[in-house]
Motif scaffolding. Sequence first.
Motif, short mmCIF file in Angstrom:
data_model
loop_
_atom_site.label_atom_id
_atom_site.label_comp_id
_atom_site.label_asym_id
_atom_site.label_seq_id
_atom_site.Cartn_x
_atom_site.Cartn_y
_atom_site.Cartn_z
N THR A 279 -13.69 48.35 80.27
CA THR A 279 -14.31 49.62 79.92
C THR A 279 -13.52 50.78 80.52
N SER A 280 -12.20 50.64 80.50
CA SER A 280 -11.38 51.76 80.99
C SER A 280 -11.18 52.76 79.85
N THR A 281 -10.77 53.94 80.23
CA THR A 281 -10.42 54.96 79.22
C THR A 281 -8.91 55.14 79.25
N THR A 282 -8.37 55.69 78.17
CA THR A 282 -6.92 55.87 78.07
C THR A 282 -6.62 57.30 77.66
N SER A 308 -15.78 61.01 81.42
CA SER A 308 -15.49 60.20 80.25
C SER A 308 -15.80 58.75 80.59
N PHE A 309 -16.07 57.95 79.58
CA PHE A 309 -16.40 56.54 79.81
C PHE A 309 -16.09 55.77 78.54
N SER A 310 -16.19 54.45 78.61
CA SER A 310 -16.05 53.68 77.39
C SER A 310 -16.96 52.47 77.42
N GLY B 129 -13.89 63.81 86.55
CA GLY B 129 -14.31 64.00 85.17
C GLY B 129 -13.70 65.26 84.57
N ASN B 132 -10.41 64.55 83.67
CA ASN B 132 -10.37 63.55 82.62
C ASN B 132 -9.24 62.53 82.86
N PRO B 134 -7.69 59.13 82.88
CA PRO B 134 -8.07 57.88 82.23
C PRO B 134 -8.09 56.71 83.23
N GLY B 135 -8.65 55.59 82.76
CA GLY B 135 -8.67 54.37 83.56
C GLY B 135 -10.07 53.85 83.75
N THR B 136 -10.26 53.04 84.80
CA THR B 136 -11.57 52.46 85.07
C THR B 136 -12.38 53.41 85.95
N ARG B 137 -13.61 53.03 86.24
CA ARG B 137 -14.49 53.88 87.04
C ARG B 137 -15.02 53.12 88.26
#
Lengths: 483, 434
Positions: A279-282, A308-310, B129, B132, B134-137
């Motif tokens: 569930t990572s974002t790019t 942001s999330f996925s 946030g 922004n 990217p990646g995991t949380r």
Amino acid sequence: MEQIYDVAIIGAGVTGAMLAHKLAKYKLRCAVIEAGCDVASGATRANSAIVHAGFDAANGTLKAALNAKGCAQMPELAHQLDVPYKNNTSLVVAFGEEDEQTLNVLLERGRNNGVPGLRIIGKKELHELEPNLSPDATAALLAPTAGIICPYELTMAAAENACINGCEFFFNRRVDAIEAGDVITVRAGEFSLRARYVANCAGVHSDELARMVDPDFPIRLIPRRGEYMILDKAEGKTASATLFMVPSKAGKGILVSPTVDGNLLVGPNAHEVSCKDDTSTTAPGLDEISAGARRLVPSVNLRAVITSFSGVRPTPTTDDFHIQPSVKAKNFLNLVGIESPGLASSPAVADYAVDMLVSMGLELEKKDNYNPYRTENGHMRKPFRELSDAEKAELCKREPAYGKIICRCETITEGDILAAIHRPLGAKTIDMVKLRTRAGMGRCQGGFCSPRVAELLSRELNVPLDAITKRGCGSKLLYGKTK
Amino acid sequence: MDFDTQKKLVIVGGGPAGLAAALEANRQGIAPDDILIIERDRELGGILNQCIHAGFGLHMFGEELSGPEYSGRFIEDVKKAGIGYVTNSMVLSVSDDRIVTFVSPEMGFVRMKAGAVVLCTGCRERTRGALNIPGTRPAGIYSAGTAQRFVNMEGYMPGKKVVILGSGDIGLIMARRMTLEGAKVLRVCELMPYSGGLARNIAQCLDDFGIPLYLSHTVTEIRGTERVEGVTISKVDENRRPIPGTEEYVECDTLLLSVGLIPENEVAKSAGIQLDRVTGGAVVNQYNETSVPGIFACGNTLHVHDLVDFVTKEAYMAGASAAKFVQNGGKFGEDDKDCGEISCRATGGVRYIVPQKIVKSTKAPEELKFFFRVDNIYKKVKIELRCGGETIKSVSKRSVAPGEMESLVLNAADCAKVYDKNAGELEITLVQNA
């Protein structure tokens, strides 16, 4: 002697929790086994939060039948379980003639699926309804029954209702073996339980579980990731309806929608990923959804992104919901491929699953003391920030913990957080407090309140501060004391 | 609107700005029990309570104090003067007719009518946030200030192997602090080609500890499912876009963000106060009065300061103005008549000016002070204040940088000149290669 459960549900996403809620009315011993540390840990946590009206699915599919029914149940169910829900309607927006032809197809399909009130509106009415919409938009399909809901709130509510009616929950147990038989044994490491019936509601992993019982189970789930961005509440009024683009093969496309909490949601894209839990974002993904959102609403203020999330959707190779007993075990019910509109359909999916369990031999007898609400005492208390001034004053006087604001962005009090920790299936981690109260969801994203929330968890659960995690397992916040 | 109780002066926030505003209002004749400071935290002092490093007070006291020592002096004075304050109390809103609604565990839900209000609500940190990334949380991503609170107030380590994104002052201070506590700070990355922090902090917090500063670099991906496992760092081009092929993966368990501060203005918004798009704070006149009469703003809620000493000085002005407003029935002096206003325009490398406007009365003031920041590093410049086609004041500088707040003061003669121009606008600008 070891007790045997009547029904064991694997997975506490919206499907599993809703099934537990529907079964809670009956004299049954039920259990829910969940891999995560909380309900809604998988696909349920990260999706578009839309109660789809039901015009997307092809006529004659199970998806089509259950979506419109689920959507129709949602307003009353949400009210009964204190889940914020808004019937904000949806618009599928056409840009030009080709798109408009697709609208006609969707209209026809929706009517066949039993979706009430659908109609196509022209450019003038469209722009009156949504003044921020792109001037290039030419027409739209208006679905008056569509709505928005918070998916994990709905799941928590359903699970809490099941819990107070006697359903047992086991978290942090990832099922790794299933032994079929008249009584099925479900194992997760050292843990095991036995049940006469098992419902596989394991979301993106449900095909793997189905194959534990039947190695030839034919449906495969292809993990398709969708990325999203959440914008500050100041942007929440950018759209009043949920704005969709005309759907393509890849999905319903990028949408712009208000959320029930008043933020603006932008997304998702749809890309296959190799890992079901990725569930990572790019960077390209976020660019893609930004561009999509700008196409619908050119003035959308993407500088106001707060996070942001996925999420990963369990897209089945068959393109339909599969709710059938395993061919190898007549008491093992598979619910596989419950992807979008799985949230909207969830009450109807659960009803359908209950009927299926009955056809598999489960006997239902209504409980006399069933509590249809979310707490022992009926409706849940509203959060502090939603009370009137007079109610706030009264509550602060009675319970001073409500006079102490912990999360200043979202106005969440210590009283709200204590209630979230001590209620059924109460919060044990920072993220569990966040999901139950919104503490940390505002514009500072927990910068100010997370140390305070950690302190409250430590105090109330009587564990050291450095044992508090973000979301269970190895997600620890702190590495011991300073020198 | 209804209210339960009243005070002549309500001060929202008990940090350095709130304390100084209260003390000055008291010195100007507002009785101590007619003042109420409303503080959200457990004690007065604001963010200074967690700033245990030295470096505060050089301008105010001519000595280097720690944060708690600096705020301690003002807290002591407030207590000695008997000025009213409540802690653990949070203002929910202020109406445009100055009814302050707040909650407190001791007082409950209170609506208090104020003769004047001074907003001293400080600022908050920009988040992951907002960038922004990217990646995991995973767990292990903290703003530098949150990490500072954990280390200095709670006594816990937020991580052991640390990458810091952003070279703002709190990030620099935390690089040193985490190192002293035994953590390994691997590097500090800064998106811009220069640091946003004070030069002395780069020397004392990074150079002295051998911590590398990577200018024109940013974090382009965060990895780790439960806890941070590493970050990808990329070089950026002159447009601050990552350059493909420059990615470098750095293993770490913690990412600290020091990527900017944003004035906290939720209370200001509730009163309908006009905000400046550049500063993120209120638009004020030379009395530190916002667009809503009788509501004043100062400190980091107005614009982010580099040194607390300047916050204190600004808060003295705001406190004095609020006192005058209360004492003179909504006026700032005998000459206070509506004679139009002069708007202050930032041009030629100046990002913003506070105050944003000067309200004119019948007589020119004795002094006008302007605070501003520049948008880049400039060497050998003249800072000029112009009005009506004439340069009223010009100051030469060897160099100016975005990290440091600049100021310009007009004396009585200069103020008179500005008045005589009868212009609706003045500008502060940089003249390069002067």
